[in-house]
Write an enzyme that holds these catalytic residues in place. Structure first.
Site, PDB file in Angstrom:
ATOM      1  N   LYS A 119      80.638  48.679  22.916  1.00 37.13           N
ATOM      2  CA  LYS A 119      79.976  49.421  23.327  1.00 37.13           C
ATOM      3  C   LYS A 119      80.088  51.006  22.966  1.00 37.13           C
ATOM      4  O   LYS A 119      79.445  51.752  22.585  1.00 37.13           O
ATOM      5  CB  LYS A 119      79.465  49.500  24.819  1.00 37.13           C
ATOM      6  CG  LYS A 119      78.659  48.072  25.372  1.00 37.13           C
ATOM      7  CD  LYS A 119      78.651  48.264  26.732  1.00 37.13           C
ATOM      8  CE  LYS A 119      77.456  47.002  27.025  1.00 37.13           C
ATOM      9  NZ  LYS A 119      77.407  46.825  28.444  1.00 37.13           N
ATOM     10  N   CYS A 221      85.227  62.158  49.365  1.00 37.01           N
ATOM     11  CA  CYS A 221      85.464  61.482  47.941  1.00 37.01           C
ATOM     12  C   CYS A 221      84.888  59.798  48.236  1.00 37.01           C
ATOM     13  O   CYS A 221      84.411  59.486  49.358  1.00 37.01           O
ATOM     14  CB  CYS A 221      86.862  61.212  47.977  1.00 37.01           C
ATOM     15  SG  CYS A 221      87.861  59.842  48.701  1.00 37.01           S
ATOM     16  N   CYS A 224      86.154  57.989  51.136  1.00 29.30           N
ATOM     17  CA  CYS A 224      85.890  58.562  52.409  1.00 29.30           C
ATOM     18  C   CYS A 224      84.953  57.960  53.288  1.00 29.30           C
ATOM     19  O   CYS A 224      85.175  57.788  54.649  1.00 29.30           O
ATOM     20  CB  CYS A 224      85.505  60.243  52.399  1.00 29.30           C
ATOM     21  SG  CYS A 224      86.903  61.250  52.103  1.00 29.30           S
ATOM     22  N   CYS A 245      73.000  36.553  37.944  1.00 27.19           N
ATOM     23  CA  CYS A 245      72.930  38.221  37.312  1.00 27.19           C
ATOM     24  C   CYS A 245      71.972  38.911  38.035  1.00 27.19           C
ATOM     25  O   CYS A 245      71.037  38.560  38.489  1.00 27.19           O
ATOM     26  CB  CYS A 245      72.621  37.842  35.728  1.00 27.19           C
ATOM     27  SG  CYS A 245      70.894  38.033  35.546  1.00 27.19           S
TER      28      CYS A 245
END
Lengths: 411, 411
Positions: A119, A221, A224, A245
C-alpha cells in the site's frame, strides 16, 4: 545497408516509445516551489490560495512547512493522504505493511492495476504523480512490532525537513488504522513524544465513524477512556479475515477522511473551530461532538507524565496568552483601530478550571447587582416555614404571582 | 539471416510490449456479473455484500439494477461518480462539457496526465479501469444549451438498460454543477419527467456545502425557494474566471460527495433515514437539517403540475401504504411472529397533512380524557374577567398554585 535499415527500425520504435514517455511526463509533472495565487488554469494552487483572498486562511503558504504522518493507508488513510497531497502539504510520512487487494476496490484511492503492490508503494506512485512538490516518506512496516515501533519513533523524531521546528519532527500524526492494538501503539508513541495526533475510525457495519484530536496532557489520551469491549486472546486481523469480514463503504470512509483532513487544516493553518471529537452516524445523519479531559487514573504512564507537565506549564501558558493578547491590542491601537470593547461591560472574569465551583444556591449569590430583581422568588424563600397569621402578606405575594402567571399565559 | 535477426529484434520488442499490456490488463480487469459475498481478497464486492450480513441493507445486489445520472463532473461530481462505481452501481450517466485543467488538481479524482482531456473522457477512462462492471454513458455537452437540453432529456428517458422500469430511465439524478443556471435546468428537466433528484453545492469560500433531496410535487423544487442573490446580466463562468476565482478544498468537496452518495445509497437501497436537506459548515462542524414543502406559488409551471398530481395521487398512495402494512402484518402473523403491538395503546391516529390543524387552545380541546388533570390552568381561565367577591375561591386556587411553585422550587 540492410543492417542499417533494421537497426533504424528498432531505433524508430524506441524513439516513439521514448517520446511518448517524455510527452506523458511533461503533462503529468508540475512543480511550483512557491505557491502562486495567480488565477490561471495552469496553476494547481490557485483555488487554494483563494482561501487567503476570501479571508478564511491568513497564510495558506505555511502548509509547505508542515509534516504530517499518516499511519495506516487503508480506506481512510489513503484518501486523507491524497487530500493533503492535493492541498500541497510540505511532507507526508506514510506507514503500512499491507498489500493492495481487489477486496479494497470498494473504497477510494487504490486502482486494480496496483493489486499486489504494498500500500505504501502504491500510495507513493499515485501521490507523487498527483503532486511532485510533496516530500513523501514511505515506511513499509508494522508499527506494533518491536523493530517497527523503533523505526516509527525515530522517523517521527527526524527533523531534517525543518530543523528549526520545536518538539518532534512532525506537526501532526493521523491514526487511520483499523484495530485497537495499533491505536494503542500510536497513543504510546505520541504520549512519549508529547505529539499532537488525531484518531479516526469507521464502524464494522460501515455506517458510522469518528475523528478525535488528542493532545498529550491536555485532552484524554486513547488509554484514558478505552473502548468497553476489545478483541482478546486472538489477533484482530485474523478475526476479520476468517469469514466474518467487516463491511466498508467509500462514502463513510470518504466523509471520515474529509472531516479528518479538514480538522487537520484548521489545526495547522489556524482557522475555524478545531473539533476535539466529531462523530458521524450516517443512518440518521447525526454528528455528535464532545470533549474529553485526561483521566488522572490513566493506565498509561507517559500520559500521566504529560498531564503533570501540562499542569506545571500552566502559568507560562497563561503568561504567554496574556502577552499575546496585549501585543495584539497594542498593535491594533498602533494601527488606529478602536478596540471592540473598551471596558468589561458584562463583568466577565476568567475562572480557573481547577478551582472548585462556587455554590449557585448559596447565600452569597443571593445579593443581586443594583437594578436587577428576581423574576421568581428563590427556592430558599419557600423552603422557610411560613409564619402563622401571615395570610394577608401571603395574599399580596400570591396576587403578584397570579399576575405573573397571567402574563405568561397571555404571552 | 541478418534480415531475420533484425525482424526478430523488432518482433521481440513488440512481443514484450504486448505481454506487458496483457499482463497489466489481466490485473486491472475484474468482472463479476453476480456480486459474490465470498470473503476472499480477490472479491471486490465482499466488503459491500457484508452490509447484508450485518443487517444494514436487505438486498445489496439490487444496486446492479439502478441507473444514476451525474450532472457536472467537477470536484463533487467526479468523486460521487467514483464512489458509485466502487459501490458497483448498475449504470452511470455522466454530463460535462469542460476540460481537465491543472487548476482542478486541488480536488480529488483527476490526475495531471489527464489535463486537456474532456472531464467526461477522463472520468470514463478512470472509472472503467476501477470497475468494468458499471455501464458508463458519457455526454460531453452543456445542458443549458438548447441542443444540450434535448440530448439530456432523451438520455434520461432512455429505458434500454431496464425496460421494465416505471417512469424515466434513471433512478436518480445527482446535480453537481457549480452555477445557478445549470441547477435551474436540472430542476426543469426533473419536474417535467417527475424525476427524483439530489442537489449539491459548495460555497465560494470552500468551507461549507449542502445536499438536498428533491421529489417533484412532494418537496420544494429548486425554483420554489430560489437563492436570494444570483449573478445577473453576466455569465457566471466568466465571472469566476476573470481573476475572482472561487476557493475550493478537496476536504469539503469530498465530504459533500460522501454525504451525497450516502444519501443516494439510502434512497436507492432503502436503509436508514434519507435526509431531505443536510448542510455542512466546516468552520464550526455544524450540520443543519431541514425539510421544505413545495411552494404553491412556485414560478415553475411543471412544479405546479407535479404538486397537483401529488395531491390527486394521495388516496392511491394511502391505500397502497395501508395494503403494504396489512400484507406485512399478515406475513408476520403467518410466520408465527407476534405483532409488536396488538392494539393502539397510545391512541395514535394518522392525521391528513392537508387538513387544517385543530386549535389547541379552543374549547374542544379543553375536555381531557378520563384520569388526566391539568398541571396549570389554561390561558382562557385567566383571561376571563374575575367576578367581584370571588376572593375566597381565588385564594384557594392561588394556595394551590403556591404549593405547585414550592414543589417546583424544591425540585
Amino acid at each position: 545497408m540492410l543492417q542499417l535499415t533494421s537497426c533504424n527500425c528498432v531505433l524508430i520504435v524506441l524513439l516513439i516509445l521514448l517520446s511518448l514517455y517524455l510527452f506523458d511526463d511533461q503533462k503529468s509533472r508540475f512543480s511550483f516551489h512557491d505557491m502562486s495565487a495567480e488565477v490561471v488554469d495552469s496553476n494547481p494552487y490557485s483555488r487554494l490560495m483563494a482561501l487567503q483572498r476570501m479571508g478564511i486562511v491568513e497564510n495558506y503558504e505555511r502548509i509547505r512547512e508542515f509534516s504530517v504522518a499518516v499511519v495506516g493507508i487503508g480506506g481512510v488513510g489513503s484518501v486523507a493522504a491524497e487530500m493533503l497531497t492535493r492541498c500541497g502539504i510540505g511532507r507526508l510520512l506514510l506507514y503500512d505493511y499491507d498489500k493492495v487487494e481487489l477486496a479494497n476496490m470498494n473504497r477510494l484511492f487504490f486502482r486494480p492495476d496496483q493489486v499486489g503492490m504494498t500500500k505504501t508503494d502504491a500510495a507513493v506512485q499515485t501521490l507523487s504523480d498527483i503532486n511532485p512538490d510533496v516530500v513523501l516518506e514511505s515506511y513499509t512496516l508494522n508499527i506494533t512490532s518491536v523493530q517497527g515501533f523503533e523505526t516509527f519513533m525515530s522517523s517521527l523524531k527526524n527533523k531534517t525537513f525543518r530543523p528549526s521546528k520545536e518538539g518532534s519532527g512532525v506537526d501532526l500524526v493521523l491514526s487511520c488504522v483499523d484495530n485497537y492494538e495499533a491505536r494503542m501503539v500510536v497513543n504510546q508513541a505520541c504520549n512519549e513524544l508529547n505529539q499532537a495526533w488525531m484518531e479516526s475510525g469507521v464502524s464494522e457495519d460501515a455506517v458510522s465513524g469518528h475523528i478525535q484530536l488528542l493532545i498529550p496532557g491536555e485532552t484524554a489520551c486513547f488509554a484514558c477512556a478505552p473502548p468497553l469491549v476489545v478483541a482478546s486472546g486472538v489477533d484482530e486481523r485474523t478475526l476479520k479475515r476468517e469469514g466474518v469480514c467487516a463491511a466498508s463503504l467509500p462514502t463513510t470512509m470518504g466523509v471520515v477522511a474529509g472531516l479528518l483532513v479538514q480538522n487537520t487544516l484548521k489545526f495547522l493553518l489556524g482557522f475555524g473551530h478545531v473539533s476535539p471529537y466529531l462523530g458521524y452516524n450516517s443512518l440518521k445523519d447525526f454528528f455528535p461532538t464532545m470533549t474529553m479531559k485526561p483521566n488522572p487514573q490513566c493506565s498509561n504512564a507517559a500520559c500521566l507524565e504529560q498531564q503533570k507537565e501540562y499542569i506545571l506549564a500552566k502559568p507560562a501558558r497563561d503568561a504567554a496568552a496574556k502577552a499575546k493578547m496585549e501585543a495584539e491590542a497594542a498593535a491594533a491601537a498602533a494601527a488606529g483601530d478602536m478596540p471592540l470593547h473598551v471596558d468589561n461591560e458584562w463583568n466577565i472574569s476568567i475562572v480557573d478550571d481547577n478551582e472548585p465551583a462556587k455554590s449557585i444556591c448559596g447565600t452569597s449569590s443571593d445579593a443581586l447587582p443594583e437594578g436587577l430583581t428576581r423574576e421568581l422568588p428563590s427556592a430558599d424563600e419557600f423552603q422557610k416555614p411560613q409564619a402563622s397569621g401571615a395570610t394577608d402578606s401571603a395574599i399580596d405575594d400570591l396576587e403578584d404571582l397570579r399576575r405573573q402567571l397571567e402574563a405568561l399565559n397571555a404571552a
